[in-house]
Design an enzyme around this catalytic site. Structure first.
Site, PDB file in Angstrom:
ATOM      1  N   GLY A  68      35.935   0.033   8.722  1.00 29.28           N
ATOM      2  CA  GLY A  68      36.351   1.009   7.823  1.00 29.28           C
ATOM      3  C   GLY A  68      36.680   0.480   6.531  1.00 29.28           C
ATOM      4  N   GLY A 115      35.760  -0.514  12.619  1.00 29.25           N
ATOM      5  CA  GLY A 115      35.564   0.908  12.828  1.00 29.25           C
ATOM      6  C   GLY A 115      34.092   1.105  13.254  1.00 29.25           C
ATOM      7  N   GLU A 138      40.399  -8.285  13.410  1.00 29.61           N
ATOM      8  CA  GLU A 138      41.435  -7.631  12.715  1.00 29.61           C
ATOM      9  C   GLU A 138      42.620  -8.664  12.576  1.00 29.61           C
ATOM     10  OE1 GLU A 138      38.999  -4.347  13.954  1.00 29.61           O
ATOM     11  OE2 GLU A 138      39.724  -6.223  14.826  1.00 29.61           O
ATOM     12  N   ASP A 146      42.002  -2.049  16.720  1.00 30.33           N
ATOM     13  CA  ASP A 146      42.616  -0.736  16.699  1.00 30.33           C
ATOM     14  C   ASP A 146      41.061   0.105  16.814  1.00 30.33           C
ATOM     15  OD1 ASP A 146      41.116  -1.007  14.085  1.00 30.33           O
ATOM     16  OD2 ASP A 146      42.405   0.792  13.362  1.00 30.33           O
TER      17      ASP A 146
END
Length: 348
Positions: A68, A115, A138, A146
């Site tokens: 992302g 992402g 992450e 996530d």
């Protein structure tokens, strides 16, 4: 065909397929809010369109999608704001993709992280070339796996998903196929021919059988066994103790893996351990609700912004985590990340 993606993402119908191309190669096709909204709109439309038998997603340049685009989130956080809605929209789209009833083929020829995993791993087919590099890095930026990472990683065999979550290490094509992150592997040079055959016929399984080229895992059997031995322990502390014991006996894999983990955010490690363990027993929708709870607490914390500063702003600097060690993160503090949000829960 315009679903509102501007020049960041392109949508076409080609033969039997709806084709999505991520068009931010200079940014490694990192996802923006505009791209998330557009992809969600396209999936909604194509689900109802009988002329579209499958969806194919690919990226321009040397990355499929590197994650992302979080610099806006970083800048907002430094200014005392919280860009929660970007993540809420992304998580809704991830859950939508997991429910998508038609074949969804991600053609991965390059980097896929964060992402990018979210817009590929929840679809029916992940086709990787020899250029594919997969990671959920992450914990190295003070965040957590996530975009449905709790659902995907918790279901990989041999505790491989927990290993990926706690190290952030990169995985190549052969290992991805071995653990199920890839469903098929093809040669990079055959991509255009593959796309033409797939979109022309719409016969996903037949075309994949024709182009699939089996590749060996990069990791040997002994190392896979070591990963399972260490990362299937009942607690994070037991996993680290297992690594430490073998590292002390001179095992190179254990020593390197332990050093990698101990360089990551202690808070992120304790949260990620719980997240992956719990995800194994949750539906995709419930995983997204759990991750949204964690996300809200991460945006209120220190380590995420510090990790982004060190990795993306002051590139190459060493992050200063707070707390700096695992001993400083109590079980109660880690558990607090998973507490209900009341009227701020994610609505799918």
């Amino acid at each position: 065909m315009d679903f509102g993606g501007g020049d960041e993402i392109r949508f076409e119908t080609m033969g039997q397929a709806g084709v999505v191309t991520l068009t931010r190669p200079k940014a490694l096709n990192a996802l923006t809010g505009q791209m998330v909204h557009a992809l969600a709109a396209a999936l909604n439309a194509w689900e109802k369109d009988a002329s579209v038998r499958l969806v194919l997603v690919r990226g321009e340049g040397r990355a499929f999608c590197a994650g992302g685009d979080i610099m806006d989130v970083y800048r907002a956080g430094r200014a005392g704001e919280r860009h929660v809605e970007f993540f809420a929209d992304e998580y809704r789209m991830n859950a939508q993709l997991a429910r998508f009833p038609k074949p969804y083929v991600a053609l991965i020829d390059g980097i896929v992280m964060g992402g990018g995993v979210g817009i590929s791993a929840h679809g029916s087919h992940r086709v990787m070339t020899e250029n594919a590099i997969v990671a959920m890095p992450e914990v190295g930026i003070g965040f957590f796996p996530d975009v449905g990472g709790s659902h995907v990683l918790s279901r990989l065999p041999g505790a491989f998903g927990m290993y990926m979550a706690l190290t952030g290490n990169r995985v190549r094509q052969g290992d991805a196929l071995a653990v199920g992150l890839a469903t098929q592997t093809i040669r990079s040079e055959s991509q255009q021919e593959f796309v033409e055959a797939l979109t022309a016929s719409g016969e996903v399984e037949e075309v994949l059988r024709r182009f699939h080229v089996a590749v060996p895992a990069e990791t040997d059997a002994a190392t896979f066994a070591a990963i399972e031995r260490h990362f299937s322990q009942e607690t994070l502390e037991a996993a680290l103790a297992s690594l430490k014991e073998e590292a002390g006996a001179g095992d190179a894999f254990a020593s390197k893996t332990l050093a990698t983990i101990l360089s990551r955010s202690p808070t992120s490690l304790k949260v990620a351990w719980r997240e992956i363990r719990r995800g194994a027993d949750l539906s995709m929708d419930d995983c997204m609700r759990m991750e949204f709870r964690v996300l809200n607490r991460m945006l209120d914390g220190h380590d995420f912004y510090e990790g982004i500063r060190a990795v993306l702003v002051d590139k190459g600097s060493t992050p200063v985590w707070n707390p700096p060690t695992l001993d400083g993160v109590s079980d109660a503090a880690a558990e607090a990340y998973f507490a209900p949000l009341g009227d701020r829960e994610l609505i799918l």
